[in-house]
Design a protein around this motif. Structure first.
Motif, PDB file in Angstrom:
ATOM      1  N   THR A 138       0.742  -1.198   0.043  1.00 55.71           N
ATOM      2  CA  THR A 138       0.095  -0.085  -0.061  1.00 55.71           C
ATOM      3  C   THR A 138       0.826   1.275   0.033  1.00 55.71           C
ATOM      4  O   THR A 138       1.572   1.250   0.816  1.00 55.71           O
ATOM      5  CB  THR A 138      -1.003   0.092   1.222  1.00 55.71           C
ATOM      6  N   GLY A 142       0.357   5.290   0.203  1.00 53.35           N
ATOM      7  CA  GLY A 142      -0.359   6.035   0.614  1.00 53.35           C
ATOM      8  C   GLY A 142       0.020   7.310  -0.143  1.00 53.35           C
ATOM      9  O   GLY A 142       1.374   7.883  -0.230  1.00 53.35           O
ATOM     10  N   VAL A 165      -0.804  11.560  -0.097  1.00 56.33           N
ATOM     11  CA  VAL A 165      -1.231  12.515   0.617  1.00 56.33           C
ATOM     12  C   VAL A 165      -1.036  13.845  -0.031  1.00 56.33           C
ATOM     13  O   VAL A 165       0.053  14.045  -0.907  1.00 56.33           O
ATOM     14  CB  VAL A 165      -0.947  12.537   2.183  1.00 56.33           C
ATOM     15  N   LYS A 210      -3.485  14.874  -6.833  1.00 49.13           N
ATOM     16  CA  LYS A 210      -3.780  13.444  -6.553  1.00 49.13           C
ATOM     17  C   LYS A 210      -4.777  12.838  -7.309  1.00 49.13           C
ATOM     18  O   LYS A 210      -4.628  11.880  -7.978  1.00 49.13           O
ATOM     19  CB  LYS A 210      -4.351  13.471  -4.887  1.00 49.13           C
ATOM     20  N   PHE A 250      -3.569   4.277  -2.205  1.00 53.14           N
ATOM     21  CA  PHE A 250      -4.691   5.084  -1.151  1.00 53.14           C
ATOM     22  C   PHE A 250      -4.321   6.439  -1.140  1.00 53.14           C
ATOM     23  O   PHE A 250      -3.450   6.929  -0.380  1.00 53.14           O
ATOM     24  CB  PHE A 250      -4.491   4.124   0.103  1.00 53.14           C
ATOM     25  N   SER A 267      -5.426  10.463  -0.215  1.00 51.47           N
ATOM     26  CA  SER A 267      -6.198  10.840   0.748  1.00 51.47           C
ATOM     27  C   SER A 267      -5.596  12.288   1.217  1.00 51.47           C
ATOM     28  O   SER A 267      -4.597  12.355   0.861  1.00 51.47           O
ATOM     29  CB  SER A 267      -6.420  10.101   2.089  1.00 51.47           C
ATOM     30  N   VAL A 301      -4.301   7.737   6.331  1.00 54.02           N
ATOM     31  CA  VAL A 301      -3.174   7.260   5.342  1.00 54.02           C
ATOM     32  C   VAL A 301      -1.961   6.489   6.049  1.00 54.02           C
ATOM     33  O   VAL A 301      -1.608   5.257   5.685  1.00 54.02           O
ATOM     34  CB  VAL A 301      -2.400   8.258   4.580  1.00 54.02           C
ATOM     35  N   SER A 333      -0.874   2.316   5.235  1.00 56.75           N
ATOM     36  CA  SER A 333       0.037   2.518   4.340  1.00 56.75           C
ATOM     37  C   SER A 333       1.534   2.010   4.878  1.00 56.75           C
ATOM     38  O   SER A 333       1.748   2.111   5.756  1.00 56.75           O
ATOM     39  CB  SER A 333       0.247   3.885   3.833  1.00 56.75           C
ATOM     40  N   ILE A 359       4.626   6.201   2.364  1.00 56.45           N
ATOM     41  CA  ILE A 359       3.816   7.403   2.063  1.00 56.45           C
ATOM     42  C   ILE A 359       4.570   8.456   0.741  1.00 56.45           C
ATOM     43  O   ILE A 359       5.719   8.427   1.013  1.00 56.45           O
ATOM     44  CB  ILE A 359       3.511   8.223   3.100  1.00 56.45           C
TER      45      ILE A 359
END
Length: 259
Positions: A36, A38, A40, A47, A203, A205, A211, A215, A218
């Protein structure tokens, strides 16, 4: 974990008030199988544009995407339609992504039929299995999607996404419209699905706390660029970029003593 998605120097500009605005500015990232990542950033950081380029809903101005070892941007026609099964998206508002008059069964029947995953006789059983896999009772199948709660609709959206047996899900603010309790349950479901099926997630956000909870790594976007990337704990605990520091500062903190 092995390489699944590799994005190199993606750029996308829009015209606004007579000038060019860079929504994506040489964005590069990788996601491994079963990982995963993330993503942000503040509103307008790029995004959602990135997610739509990855799903081939927008065409980039330049750059490349490799997905499961193939040139993703070179795919056309029937081959693109076939390969779309392997990369699916879950949106913030599933009601907007569905026909509001459609039943749960018809929503889940579509990917099974379009991608020839099951024949007509097998599909009702597969639909029931999908609903049960995301924590919903199979008796919901005849219900109109619009009559479900927000959490139930998002579970149906996840069921539809995994129906095609993808290797990557792109989740664009997929839990931001849910209350805290339902959000936690959906995150738990995503972790379970990843553990069982080896799914990878992008993912997306604006909520750094959410997140971090899901995650492995990131990436932080600001003004169309990736300005920081690293293990989730490192980005949250020791942010290096101004954009990451602003996001960390915005995370609510409990007051543990009188003020």
């Amino acid at each position: 974990m092995t390489g699944l998605l590799s994005v190199n120097a993606l750029s996308k500009a829009y015209s606004s008030s007579g000038r060019q605005v860079a929504a994506l500015d040489t964005v590069s990232l990788t996601i491994a199988a079963g990982e995963t990542l993330g993503l942000v950033g503040a509103s307008g950081s790029g995004k959602s544009t990135l997610s739509r380029v990855l799903l081939r809903l927008l065409k980039p101005d330049s750059g490349s995407i490799s997905f499961e070892g193939q040139d993703w941007l070179a795919l056309r026609g029937a081959e693109l339609r076939r390969r779309r099964a392997r990369m699916q998206m879950v949106f913030q508002d599933p009601l907007a992504a569905f026909n509001p008059l459609a039943s749960v069964a018809s929503v889940l029947d579509d990917p099974l039929r379009i991608h020839a995953i099951a024949d007509r006789k097998q599909r009702p059983a597969d639909i029931a299995a999908l609903l049960e896999r995301v924590g919903l009772h199979a008796t919901l199948a005849p219900r109109p999607v619009r009559t479900l709660s927000g959490g139930q609709r998002q579970r149906v959206a996840i069921a539809r996404a995994i129906a095609t047996r993808p290797s990557l899900l792109v989740l664009d603010e997929a839990v931001s419209a849910l209350d805290v309790t339902v959000r936690g349950r959906i995150l738990e479901l995503l972790v379970e699905l990843q553990r069982e099926h080896g799914l990878a997630y992008l993912f997306i956000s604006h909520d750094l706390a959410v997140v971090r909870a899901i995650s492995h790594r990131i990436a932080v976007m600001d003004a169309g660029r990736i300005v920081e990337e690293g293990p989730a704990a490192d980005v949250v605990n020791a942010p290096r970029s101004d954009a990451a520091r602003r996001l960390v500062a915005a995370v609510p903190r409990l007051v543990t003593e009188p003020v």
